[in-house]
Each structure stands twice: as structure tokens, then as C-alpha cells.
Design a protein around this motif. Structure first.
Motif, short mmCIF file in Angstrom:
data_model
loop_
_atom_site.label_atom_id
_atom_site.label_comp_id
_atom_site.label_asym_id
_atom_site.label_seq_id
_atom_site.Cartn_x
_atom_site.Cartn_y
_atom_site.Cartn_z
N PHE A 121 51.30 71.35 -32.40
CA PHE A 121 51.57 70.91 -31.03
C PHE A 121 51.43 69.40 -30.90
CE2 PHE A 121 50.28 70.34 -26.52
CZ PHE A 121 51.42 70.87 -25.93
N ALA A 122 50.40 68.83 -31.55
CA ALA A 122 50.20 67.38 -31.51
C ALA A 122 51.38 66.64 -32.13
CB ALA A 122 48.90 67.01 -32.22
N ILE A 123 51.89 67.18 -33.24
CA ILE A 123 53.05 66.55 -33.89
C ILE A 123 54.28 66.65 -33.00
CG2 ILE A 123 54.61 66.69 -35.87
CD1 ILE A 123 51.89 65.50 -36.52
N GLU A 124 54.44 67.78 -32.32
CA GLU A 124 55.57 67.93 -31.40
C GLU A 124 55.51 66.86 -30.31
OE1 GLU A 124 55.78 71.81 -29.76
OE2 GLU A 124 56.06 72.81 -31.68
N ILE A 125 54.34 66.64 -29.75
CA ILE A 125 54.18 65.62 -28.70
C ILE A 125 54.47 64.23 -29.27
CG2 ILE A 125 52.47 64.47 -27.24
CD1 ILE A 125 51.21 67.14 -26.72
N GLN A 126 53.96 63.96 -30.46
CA GLN A 126 54.20 62.67 -31.11
C GLN A 126 55.69 62.40 -31.24
OE1 GLN A 126 53.85 61.90 -35.61
NE2 GLN A 126 51.80 61.41 -34.87
N ARG A 127 56.44 63.38 -31.70
CA ARG A 127 57.88 63.20 -31.90
C ARG A 127 58.65 63.19 -30.59
NH1 ARG A 127 58.06 67.12 -37.31
NH2 ARG A 127 57.01 65.59 -38.67
N GLU A 128 58.15 63.91 -29.61
CA GLU A 128 58.81 63.88 -28.30
C GLU A 128 58.65 62.51 -27.65
OE1 GLU A 128 61.16 65.21 -25.34
OE2 GLU A 128 60.64 66.33 -27.15
N ASN A 129 57.48 61.89 -27.82
CA ASN A 129 57.27 60.54 -27.29
C ASN A 129 58.22 59.54 -27.93
OD1 ASN A 129 55.21 61.43 -25.63
ND2 ASN A 129 53.58 60.90 -27.07
N GLU A 130 58.47 59.71 -29.23
CA GLU A 130 59.41 58.82 -29.92
C GLU A 130 60.83 59.00 -29.36
OE1 GLU A 130 61.16 57.92 -34.41
OE2 GLU A 130 59.31 59.08 -34.18
N LYS A 131 61.22 60.24 -29.10
CA LYS A 131 62.54 60.49 -28.53
C LYS A 131 62.69 59.84 -27.17
CE LYS A 131 63.36 64.95 -30.83
NZ LYS A 131 63.54 66.40 -30.60
N GLU A 132 61.64 59.91 -26.35
CA GLU A 132 61.70 59.31 -25.02
C GLU A 132 61.89 57.80 -25.11
OE1 GLU A 132 58.19 60.47 -22.95
OE2 GLU A 132 58.76 62.59 -22.81
N LEU A 133 61.18 57.15 -26.05
CA LEU A 133 61.34 55.70 -26.21
C LEU A 133 62.70 55.35 -26.80
CD1 LEU A 133 57.79 54.60 -27.42
CD2 LEU A 133 58.85 54.19 -25.21
N ASP A 134 63.21 56.20 -27.70
CA ASP A 134 64.55 55.99 -28.23
C ASP A 134 65.58 56.04 -27.10
OD1 ASP A 134 63.79 55.64 -30.85
OD2 ASP A 134 64.11 57.74 -31.42
N TYR A 135 65.40 56.98 -26.18
CA TYR A 135 66.31 57.09 -25.04
C TYR A 135 66.21 55.87 -24.14
CZ TYR A 135 68.28 58.53 -20.60
OH TYR A 135 69.02 58.56 -19.44
N ALA A 136 64.97 55.43 -23.88
CA ALA A 136 64.78 54.24 -23.04
C ALA A 136 65.46 53.02 -23.66
CB ALA A 136 63.29 53.98 -22.83
N ASN A 137 65.42 52.90 -24.99
CA ASN A 137 66.04 51.77 -25.66
C ASN A 137 67.56 51.84 -25.61
OD1 ASN A 137 64.21 49.81 -27.63
ND2 ASN A 137 63.17 51.68 -27.03
N SER A 138 68.09 53.06 -25.60
CA SER A 138 69.56 53.21 -25.60
C SER A 138 70.14 53.15 -24.19
CB SER A 138 69.94 54.55 -26.24
OG SER A 138 69.44 55.64 -25.48
N SER A 139 69.30 53.27 -23.18
CA SER A 139 69.81 53.35 -21.80
C SER A 139 69.38 52.17 -20.94
CB SER A 139 69.35 54.66 -21.14
OG SER A 139 67.93 54.73 -21.12
N SER A 140 68.66 51.20 -21.49
CA SER A 140 68.22 50.04 -20.70
C SER A 140 68.02 48.85 -21.63
CB SER A 140 66.93 50.35 -19.96
OG SER A 140 65.87 50.61 -20.88
N ILE A 141 67.95 47.66 -21.05
CA ILE A 141 67.70 46.45 -21.82
C ILE A 141 66.61 45.64 -21.13
CG2 ILE A 141 70.00 46.28 -22.84
CD1 ILE A 141 70.72 44.25 -20.68
N PRO A 142 65.77 44.93 -21.89
CA PRO A 142 64.71 44.11 -21.29
C PRO A 142 65.30 42.88 -20.58
CG PRO A 142 64.28 44.58 -23.62
CD PRO A 142 65.70 44.93 -23.36
N LYS A 143 64.53 42.36 -19.63
CA LYS A 143 64.93 41.12 -18.95
C LYS A 143 64.60 39.92 -19.84
CE LYS A 143 64.35 42.71 -14.18
NZ LYS A 143 63.63 42.47 -12.90
#
Length: 481
Positions: free
Chosen positions: A380-402
Motif C-alpha cells: 500500500f505504501a508503494i502504491e501511494i508513493q507511485r500515485e504521488n509521482e503520477k500526480e506530479l507528472d500530471y501537474a508538470n504536463s498540464s501547467s508551467i511555473p511563473k
């Protein structure tokens, strides 16, 4: 194949004094009954009835508490398993269920029934825990050929070592395996098997797991075994640097297996020990901790660290503190400024690997778990770890920093870095543009000496000596700003 495990800690030595539970009598000789008899044609007839009760009957509100009305059904068993994976105990699980179904009367059992069910499962696992644990690996290997596992038993057929890594672990090591942390400080099961994960940082600077192991002891041969399995599953590749605690047997094993890797002791583990090693009076001194942290983290050169370190030892009278003297004596194995010439030195200067992995596994694991329970929570801990990475990957693909400037280099950095790394780069770029200027450039013996002035400080280090390639990016920034 039958596997055994070491005696669990609760059975070793003298038994702890436990308070005996007082049991109530639930039978009082009530004669009330109704006896049925099946007839020849398959029907039932009442054979005998006694209506008189010698006790009060259960009221409608107490009816769900009757033993005949209580059952841990399949749905409750599945939900209890889910809660246990999330490190939610029986009592808290019952409270959540009560809110979900609208009251205890709708659950179908009492809190004690869930606790007894969990206890019975543990009793069933007691003599087959290791066998189920390894068999689970076999099933995973059958479903996914990229899953790797290995184990070893002793002469008494007791589980001695185990190592595992799936395909994602192997892919992550291929991408981010230059710097790894190997930590054996966890006690995560009742058999005192040592849980030892291999951890690194991904492109978001998140902790990621490259593999994990169980060890029966911390002897050199145990570490050699698990390191060899790790190298085997990773196709023979070894990390640039490995960060560990200060175990002497582990150091010997690293010299044998990771012979081409740089070995560094974990700063985070050492700094955690300062409070208990320096005594109560000094531990409460905020100035001491402030100066020590600055000495460890801010020192740019070994000479600067040694000067600051000796000053702290003298000022706070630590000359007689054996532990402090030992840490200062082995400073070249853990102080960041001694590793400035190592590739990916920035990762070596951070404690986030150990802090992140400790936080992640510490939230799910404890020393009372069976191996089966451990695996549920680890997975379960590994699942959460990998899910967090997916969320950040999505944030990087859908937004850009100022951006903070119109500098072309900052725009280029935004396009190639993840958000986490870009913000670090952006802060350094801003400081370079606002605070520093190149005062002079000189050539000397195939070296280029750049005199860099910090405009915000009266006392500055005016020169940086490096190859042209080594500071090409820095000079570009300074000259463009």
C-alpha cells in the motif's frame, strides 16, 4: 516447502505481566426453549415448549448485540483488510464503519467481534507466515515475469534473508539510481527481521524504492548477500554513491560488492543523534544547534568546516565527548563539503532521501506485524508513493511555473526541468542575477580564475577556480544579467 520463522519477541524471555480479563457469566440456567422435530413428510412439528424466562429479554435497541445477531460477514472482512493496509486498527475501523452505515446497529457485529476476527487470523498465520509470504512472491512472479525475488533459509529451515524488486523498481533504478540510500534502522515485524529498503530520489525529488529486503542479522555475510542480489537484479549496474548508517559490517560488505561506488554515511541519521549525545543542558541551547547546522550544511570547503567545527568543540567544551570527537574524526565520510567533486553532489547535500523514506514507511509499519500484514502495508505504501509521482507528472504536463525574469536561460530551464527542480534553479538564478557580478577573469595554468563579487556582503570570497566547462553556465548567467 515449509518455512519457519524465529520466535516472535512476545515469546522470548519472561512473559510480560498482563492483567487477566475478568469474565462474566452469561448462563444462568434459563429453561426457556422450543424443540422442533422433522416429520416423515419433511415438515416440522413442535415437540416441546417452555415459555418462562428467568431473566429480562433484550430490548429492540439491544437486539443487534445478541450473539445470534452478530457476524463478521464477507463485506466487513474485505473492509477490515482495506483499513489494515492503511494502518487503521480494529477500533478505528469500527468507528469509521459506524459512520458509514449510520450507526452501530447497522454494522452487523460489535467492536469486539472485529478484534476477535483479527486475532483469529493472526493465530492461523502463526505457523505458516513465512510460507505464505514467499508463496505470494511466487504468484507475483507468475503474473509478472519482471518481478524478482530471492530468499535464503538456515539449517533449521527458518527464513534468513529475502529480497524483492518489481519491474518499476528496476526501471526507476535505471533512471535515478546514481545515488541510493540503504537503511536498516527499521523494526517492522514481530520476528525482529530487519527491513532494509533501497531508496533514491526521482525527477521530482521524491523518495522512490528500488527494492527491499529482510535480513535476520546485521553481519557482513548478510549484507553481501543482499547487495549481490541487488546488483544482479539491476543488470550488474552499481550506484555512483550509496548512503548508509554507520554499521561497520555494512561498510565491509559495501567495499566488497559496491567496490566502484562512493560510500557516505547518512547526515540525517547522525544529526538525529546529536540531542541524546551532547547532554540535556547543551541540547536545550538553540545557539549550539544553529551553529552546528551552519557548520555542517553551509561550509563550502573542508578547511572551513574544520575551522568552524574546532571552534564549536572549544566553545561548548566538547573535547571530552567521545561521540562528538569520533564524528569529527570521520568527517570526510559524512560532511557534504567533502563530496563537492562527486557527480550529483546536490543530492548528497540533502537529507530528503532518508527523511522521506522514514516518513513513508514509518506511517505504515510497526514491530507488531506478521509478515503477511507487513506485505499488505508495504504494498500500500508503494502504491501511494507511485500515485504521488503520477500526480506530479500530471501537474508538470498540464501547467508551467511563473518566470521571475526575461532571461533566456530561465525560459530554457522551465522547459527542461520538472517544477520542483526548476524552482530550485530559479532561486539560484535570481540570486546570481541580483547579488553577484564577475569582477575579473584570469587564465592560469590551464585554469580560469573568475573573481565573483557578492554585492550584498561586505566580506566576500572573491575568486572561484574551475575549468571553463565547470562554470560556463554560471558565467553565462552573470554576464547576461
Amino acid at each position: 516447502m515449509e518455512l519457519e520463522l524465529p520466535e516472535d519477541d512476545e515469546n522470548n524471555g519472561e512473559k510480560k505481566n498482563k492483567q487477566t480479563r475478568r469474565r462474566s457469566i452469561t448462563r444462568e440456567g434459563c429453561k426457556a426453549l422450543c424443540v422442533f422435530k422433522m416429520t416423515v413428510d419433511g415438515k416440522y412439528m413442535i415437540l416441546r415448549v417452555h415459555e418462562g424466562h428467568s431473566h429480562a429479554l433484550a430490548t429492540p435497541s439491544k437486539k443487534p448485540m445478541l450473539k445470534s445477531a452478530r457476524k463478521v460477514n464477507t463485506m466487513l472482512k474485505g473492509m477490515l483488510k482495506t483499513y489494515h493496509r492503511s494502518n487503521i486498527g480494529d477500533s478505528k475501523a469500527y468507528n469509521i464503519l459506524r459512520d458509514q452505515v449510520g450507526g452501530t446497529e447497522n454494522i452487523g457485529c460489535m467492536r469486539r467481534d472485529l478484534q476477535n476476527f483479527h486475532r483469529n487470523i493472526k493465530m492461523l498465520l502463526k505457523n505458516s507466515d513465512a510460507h505464505i509470504f514467499i508463496t505470494n512472491f511466487s504468484r507475483m512472479k507468475a503474473r509478472n515475469p519482471s518481478f524478482y525475488y530471492a530468499y535464503e533459509v538456515d539449517e533449521e529451515r527458518r527464513l534468513k534473508h529475502a529480497f524483492w524488486a518489481d519491474g518499476i523498481c528496476r526501471k526507476n533504478f535505471a533512471l535515478f539510481g546514481d545515488v541510493i540510500s540503504f537503511d536498516t534502522t527499521y523494526r517492522t515485524n514481530k520476528y525482529s527481521l530487519i527491513f532494509a529498503p533501497f531508496t533514491g530520489l526521482n525527477h521530482h525529488r521524491q523518495a522512490i524504492t528500488f527494492g527491499a529486503a529482510f535480513l535476520a542479522n546485521e553481519k557482513e555475510e548478510s549484507f553481501v548477500w543482499v547487495f549481490e542480489k541487488f546488483v544482479e537484479v539491476m543488470g550488474g549496474r552499481k550506484p555512483v554513491c550509496i548512503i548508509t548508517d554507520q554499521d561497520p559490517a555494512m561498510k565491509k560488505a559495501i567495499d566488497v560488492v559496491f567496490d566502484t561506488s562512493i560510500h557516505r554515511y547518512c547526515v540525517w541519521h547522525i544529526m538525529r543523534k546529536v540531542s541524546e549525545k551532547v547532554g540535556g543542558a547543551l541540547n536545550s541551547n538553540e545557539n549550539f544547534h544553529k551553529k552546528l547546522k551552519a557548520c555542517v550544511w553551509v561550509s563550502e570547503t573542508p578547511e572551513e568546516f574544520e575551522s568552524s567545527g574546532l571552534s564549536i568543540i572549544s566553545e561548548y567544551e566538547l573535547e571530552t565527548n567521545d561521540w562528538f570527537k569520533q564524528m569529527f574524526g570521520m568527517r570526510n565520510t559524512w560532511i557534504p563539503c567533502y563530496f563537492r567533486d562527486v557527480y550529483l553532489v546536490d543530492l548528497l547535500r540533502t537529507t530528503s532521501i532518508s527523511e522521506s523514506e522514514n516518513s513513508m514507511f514509518g506511517n505504515f509499519l510497526n514491530k507488531q506485524l506478521s509478515l503477511v500484514e507487513f506485505w499488505m502495508r508495504f504494498d500500500f505504501a508503494i502504491e501511494i508513493q507511485r500515485e504521488n509521482e503520477k500526480e506530479l507528472d500530471y501537474a508538470n504536463s498540464s501547467s508551467i511555473p511563473k518566470l521571475k525574469t526575461d532571461n533566456d536561460l530561465e525560459k530554457h530551464g522551465r522547459g527542461i526541468y520538472t517544477h520542483t527542480n526548476f524552482y530550485i534553479f530559479q532561486d539560484q538564478l535570481w540570486l546570481a542575477c541580483m547579488h553577484y557580478t564577475v569582477a575579473r577573469i584570469e587564465e592560469e595554468d590551464e585554469k580560469t580564475i573568475y573573481s565573483v563579487v557578492n554585492n550584498c556582503k561586505e566580506s566576500t570570497k572573491p575568486s572561484v577556480t574551475a575549468s571553463k566547462q565547470g562554470v560556463k553556465g554560471l558565467i553565462y548567467i552573470l554576464q547576461r544579467c
